[in-house]
Design a protein around this motif. Structure first.
Motif, short mmCIF file in Angstrom:
data_model
loop_
_atom_site.label_atom_id
_atom_site.label_comp_id
_atom_site.label_asym_id
_atom_site.label_seq_id
_atom_site.Cartn_x
_atom_site.Cartn_y
_atom_site.Cartn_z
N HIS A 183 0.82 -1.20 0.00
CA HIS A 183 0.00 0.00 0.00
C HIS A 183 0.86 1.26 0.00
CE1 HIS A 183 -3.29 -2.76 0.70
NE2 HIS A 183 -4.09 -1.77 0.37
N VAL A 184 1.97 1.24 0.71
CA VAL A 184 2.86 2.41 0.73
C VAL A 184 3.51 2.60 -0.64
CG1 VAL A 184 4.98 3.35 1.71
CG2 VAL A 184 3.27 2.34 3.21
N THR A 185 3.92 1.50 -1.27
CA THR A 185 4.54 1.61 -2.59
C THR A 185 3.50 1.73 -3.70
OG1 THR A 185 4.69 -0.80 -2.84
CG2 THR A 185 6.61 0.35 -1.90
N GLN A 186 2.24 1.56 -3.33
CA GLN A 186 1.10 1.68 -4.24
C GLN A 186 1.21 0.73 -5.43
OE1 GLN A 186 1.21 5.97 -4.81
NE2 GLN A 186 -0.29 6.22 -3.18
N CYS A 187 1.53 -0.52 -5.13
CA CYS A 187 1.66 -1.55 -6.16
C CYS A 187 0.39 -2.40 -6.20
CB CYS A 187 2.87 -2.43 -5.87
SG CYS A 187 3.01 -3.82 -7.03
N PRO A 188 -0.48 -2.19 -7.18
CA PRO A 188 -1.72 -2.95 -7.22
C PRO A 188 -1.50 -4.45 -7.37
CG PRO A 188 -1.43 -1.71 -9.26
CD PRO A 188 -0.35 -1.27 -8.32
N TYR A 189 -0.46 -4.83 -8.10
CA TYR A 189 -0.18 -6.26 -8.27
C TYR A 189 0.23 -6.88 -6.94
CZ TYR A 189 -0.08 -5.02 -13.23
OH TYR A 189 -0.40 -4.56 -14.48
N CYS A 190 1.02 -6.16 -6.16
CA CYS A 190 1.45 -6.66 -4.86
C CYS A 190 0.27 -6.77 -3.89
CB CYS A 190 2.53 -5.75 -4.27
SG CYS A 190 4.01 -5.64 -5.29
N ILE A 191 -0.61 -5.78 -3.93
CA ILE A 191 -1.80 -5.82 -3.08
C ILE A 191 -2.64 -7.04 -3.43
CG2 ILE A 191 -3.97 -4.66 -2.49
CD1 ILE A 191 -2.41 -1.97 -3.02
N LYS A 192 -2.85 -7.25 -4.73
CA LYS A 192 -3.65 -8.39 -5.19
C LYS A 192 -2.99 -9.72 -4.87
CE LYS A 192 -6.38 -6.34 -8.88
NZ LYS A 192 -7.64 -7.05 -8.77
N ALA A 193 -1.66 -9.77 -4.84
CA ALA A 193 -0.96 -11.03 -4.56
C ALA A 193 -0.85 -11.31 -3.06
CB ALA A 193 0.44 -10.99 -5.17
N HIS A 194 -0.51 -10.29 -2.28
CA HIS A 194 -0.21 -10.54 -0.87
C HIS A 194 -1.44 -10.54 0.04
CE1 HIS A 194 4.07 -10.99 -1.27
NE2 HIS A 194 4.03 -10.02 -2.18
N THR A 195 -2.52 -9.88 -0.36
CA THR A 195 -3.73 -9.92 0.47
C THR A 195 -4.27 -11.35 0.58
OG1 THR A 195 -4.23 -7.61 -0.03
CG2 THR A 195 -6.05 -8.97 0.79
N PRO A 196 -4.48 -12.06 -0.54
CA PRO A 196 -4.94 -13.45 -0.39
C PRO A 196 -3.90 -14.35 0.29
CG PRO A 196 -4.82 -12.84 -2.73
CD PRO A 196 -4.46 -11.63 -1.93
N GLN A 197 -2.60 -14.06 0.06
CA GLN A 197 -1.57 -14.85 0.74
C GLN A 197 -1.67 -14.67 2.25
OE1 GLN A 197 0.72 -17.09 0.02
NE2 GLN A 197 0.31 -17.13 -2.16
N ALA A 198 -1.92 -13.44 2.69
CA ALA A 198 -2.07 -13.18 4.12
C ALA A 198 -3.25 -13.98 4.68
CB ALA A 198 -2.25 -11.68 4.38
N ILE A 199 -4.35 -13.99 3.95
CA ILE A 199 -5.53 -14.76 4.39
C ILE A 199 -5.19 -16.24 4.46
CG2 ILE A 199 -7.86 -15.49 3.73
CD1 ILE A 199 -8.24 -12.57 2.67
N ARG A 200 -4.51 -16.76 3.43
CA ARG A 200 -4.13 -18.18 3.43
C ARG A 200 -3.20 -18.53 4.59
NH1 ARG A 200 -5.01 -17.71 -2.18
NH2 ARG A 200 -2.96 -17.00 -2.83
#
Length: 105
Positions: free
Chosen positions: A51-68
């Motif tokens: 979110h700080v780096t404002q990388c939409p791909y990273c947000i989309k990748a790491h949010t579900p990883q965090a949930i998993r």
């Protein structure tokens, strides 16, 4: 606004620099393995940084990883708020530079 990430696109990028991609993937796997920090914490950090780096791909990748890895929606949102505070805090801290420049006049 951003191209959709697809396997085909990833394969094309990898083909242009296969050794670099392999090194990066190995680095990524190593970084996100449990160590002094567990995997969930590392993914929450990644979500915040994304979110700080404002990388939409990273947000989309790491949010579900965090949930998993066991993060709750509340933990993810709290990580985003921490990131927001840090980003705002940095802007305010950099006001010292503006203050220094203003003092010259």
């Amino acid at each position: 606004m951003y191209p959709k990430m697809t396997k085909e696109l990833a394969d094309k990028k990898a083909a242009l620099a296969p050794q670099n991609v392999e090194a990066w993937r190995n680095f990524s796997k190593t970084v996100f393995k449990a160590g002094a920090l567990d995997e969930k914490t590392k993914q929450l950090i990644a979500v915040a940084i994304a979110h700080v780096t404002q990388c939409p791909y990273c947000i989309k990748a790491h949010t579900p990883q965090a949930i998993r890895k066991g993060a709750s929606k509340e933990e993810i949102m709290e990580a985003v708020w921490v990131a927001s505070e840090m980003r705002a805090g940095a802007a305010y801290a950099h006001a010292n530079i503006a203050m220094e420049e203003m003092e010259k006049y």
